[in-house]
Design a protein around this motif. Structure first.
Motif, mmCIF file in Angstrom:
data_model
loop_
_atom_site.group_PDB
_atom_site.id
_atom_site.type_symbol
_atom_site.label_atom_id
_atom_site.label_comp_id
_atom_site.label_asym_id
_atom_site.label_seq_id
_atom_site.Cartn_x
_atom_site.Cartn_y
_atom_site.Cartn_z
ATOM 1 N N SER A 112 44.711 45.612 35.902
ATOM 2 C CA SER A 112 45.094 46.773 36.919
ATOM 3 C C SER A 112 44.299 46.466 38.263
ATOM 4 N N SER A 113 45.085 46.741 39.424
ATOM 5 C CA SER A 113 44.377 46.447 40.614
ATOM 6 C C SER A 113 43.448 47.760 41.062
ATOM 7 N N MET A 114 43.409 48.705 40.458
ATOM 8 C CA MET A 114 42.684 49.925 40.813
ATOM 9 C C MET A 114 41.261 49.995 41.049
ATOM 10 N N ILE A 115 40.720 48.893 40.174
ATOM 11 C CA ILE A 115 39.280 48.451 40.285
ATOM 12 C C ILE A 115 38.992 47.947 41.255
ATOM 13 N N PHE A 116 39.957 47.087 41.940
ATOM 14 C CA PHE A 116 39.529 46.239 43.097
ATOM 15 C C PHE A 116 39.848 46.918 44.315
ATOM 16 N N GLU A 117 40.420 48.180 44.340
ATOM 17 C CA GLU A 117 40.732 48.681 45.555
ATOM 18 C C GLU A 117 39.698 49.386 46.246
ATOM 19 N N PHE A 118 39.519 48.801 47.565
ATOM 20 C CA PHE A 118 38.270 49.295 48.169
ATOM 21 C C PHE A 118 38.863 50.471 49.247
ATOM 22 N N GLU A 119 38.222 51.571 49.681
ATOM 23 C CA GLU A 119 38.656 52.513 50.483
ATOM 24 C C GLU A 119 38.011 51.822 52.048
ATOM 25 N N ASP A 120 38.722 52.333 52.726
ATOM 26 C CA ASP A 120 38.241 51.951 54.231
ATOM 27 C C ASP A 120 37.184 52.913 54.634
ATOM 28 N N SER A 121 36.001 52.208 54.976
ATOM 29 C CA SER A 121 34.839 53.023 55.351
ATOM 30 C C SER A 121 34.705 53.253 56.860
ATOM 31 N N ASP A 122 35.722 52.953 57.601
ATOM 32 C CA ASP A 122 35.903 53.101 58.739
ATOM 33 C C ASP A 122 36.522 54.419 59.255
ATOM 34 N N THR A 123 36.960 55.285 58.229
ATOM 35 C CA THR A 123 37.639 56.180 58.803
ATOM 36 C C THR A 123 36.427 57.640 59.089
ATOM 37 N N PRO A 124 36.670 58.205 59.972
ATOM 38 C CA PRO A 124 35.601 59.201 60.409
ATOM 39 C C PRO A 124 35.386 60.189 59.292
ATOM 40 N N GLU A 125 35.992 60.593 58.394
ATOM 41 C CA GLU A 125 35.662 61.342 57.284
ATOM 42 C C GLU A 125 34.669 60.862 56.352
ATOM 43 N N THR A 126 34.461 59.542 56.310
ATOM 44 C CA THR A 126 33.248 59.072 55.407
ATOM 45 C C THR A 126 31.942 58.951 56.170
ATOM 46 N N PHE A 127 31.928 58.929 57.684
ATOM 47 C CA PHE A 127 30.577 58.719 58.348
ATOM 48 C C PHE A 127 30.055 60.454 58.147
ATOM 49 N N GLN A 128 28.703 60.199 57.662
ATOM 50 C CA GLN A 128 28.164 61.327 57.483
ATOM 51 C C GLN A 128 27.204 61.677 58.706
ATOM 52 N N LYS A 129 26.957 62.673 58.967
ATOM 53 C CA LYS A 129 26.140 62.945 60.313
ATOM 54 C C LYS A 129 24.721 63.122 59.794
ATOM 55 N N LYS A 130 23.736 62.291 60.574
ATOM 56 C CA LYS A 130 22.498 62.170 60.205
ATOM 57 C C LYS A 130 21.693 63.364 60.339
ATOM 58 N N ARG A 131 20.834 63.871 59.303
ATOM 59 C CA ARG A 131 20.413 65.203 59.529
ATOM 60 C C ARG A 131 18.851 64.710 59.759
ATOM 61 N N PRO A 132 18.271 65.394 60.762
ATOM 62 C CA PRO A 132 17.036 65.088 61.295
ATOM 63 C C PRO A 132 16.052 65.587 59.994
ATOM 64 N N PHE A 133 15.074 64.697 59.832
ATOM 65 C CA PHE A 133 14.109 65.209 58.849
ATOM 66 C C PHE A 133 13.403 66.666 59.214
ATOM 67 N N ILE A 134 13.278 67.589 58.280
ATOM 68 C CA ILE A 134 12.521 68.708 58.443
ATOM 69 C C ILE A 134 13.122 69.371 59.667
ATOM 70 N N GLY A 135 14.338 69.045 60.085
ATOM 71 C CA GLY A 135 15.076 69.864 61.292
ATOM 72 C C GLY A 135 14.471 69.465 62.558
ATOM 73 N N MET A 136 13.620 68.441 62.665
ATOM 74 C CA MET A 136 13.192 67.839 64.077
ATOM 75 C C MET A 136 13.673 66.639 64.282
ATOM 76 N N THR A 137 13.747 66.274 65.733
ATOM 77 C CA THR A 137 14.056 65.106 66.289
ATOM 78 C C THR A 137 12.671 64.212 65.989
ATOM 79 N N SER A 138 12.967 62.990 66.427
ATOM 80 C CA SER A 138 11.727 61.726 66.096
ATOM 81 C C SER A 138 10.766 61.982 67.052
#
Length: 70
Positions: free
Chosen positions: A11-37
């Motif tokens: 079955s080809s289901m194992i070898f199917e890869f999802e597109d990681s370029d879609t905006p839904e897969t990008f996760q917003k970077k959370r600042p550590f302890i709520g502070m910027t660098s």
């Protein structure tokens, strides 16, 4: 039983890869302890200064060092 494994491996289901370029897969970077660098750097610098001042004060109080103007 082994025939089922062969069918599953074909079955080809194992070898199917999802597109990681879609905006839904990008996760917003959370600042550590709520502070910027920059804010984390300022806090770390303040902690370093406090540690240096307290250690120098401890050395003066225990008379391990003597200030020349006193």
């Amino acid at each position: 039983m082994l025939d089922d494994f062969r069918d599953d491996s074909d079955s080809s289901m194992i070898f199917e890869f999802e597109d990681s370029d879609t905006p839904e897969t990008f996760q917003k970077k959370r600042p550590f302890i709520g502070m910027t660098s920059v804010q984390r750097f300022v806090i770390a610098l303040m902690l370093l200064v406090i540690a240096c001042v307290l250690s120098a004060f401890c050395l003066i109080v225990t008379e391990k060092i003597v200030l020349p103007f006193i």
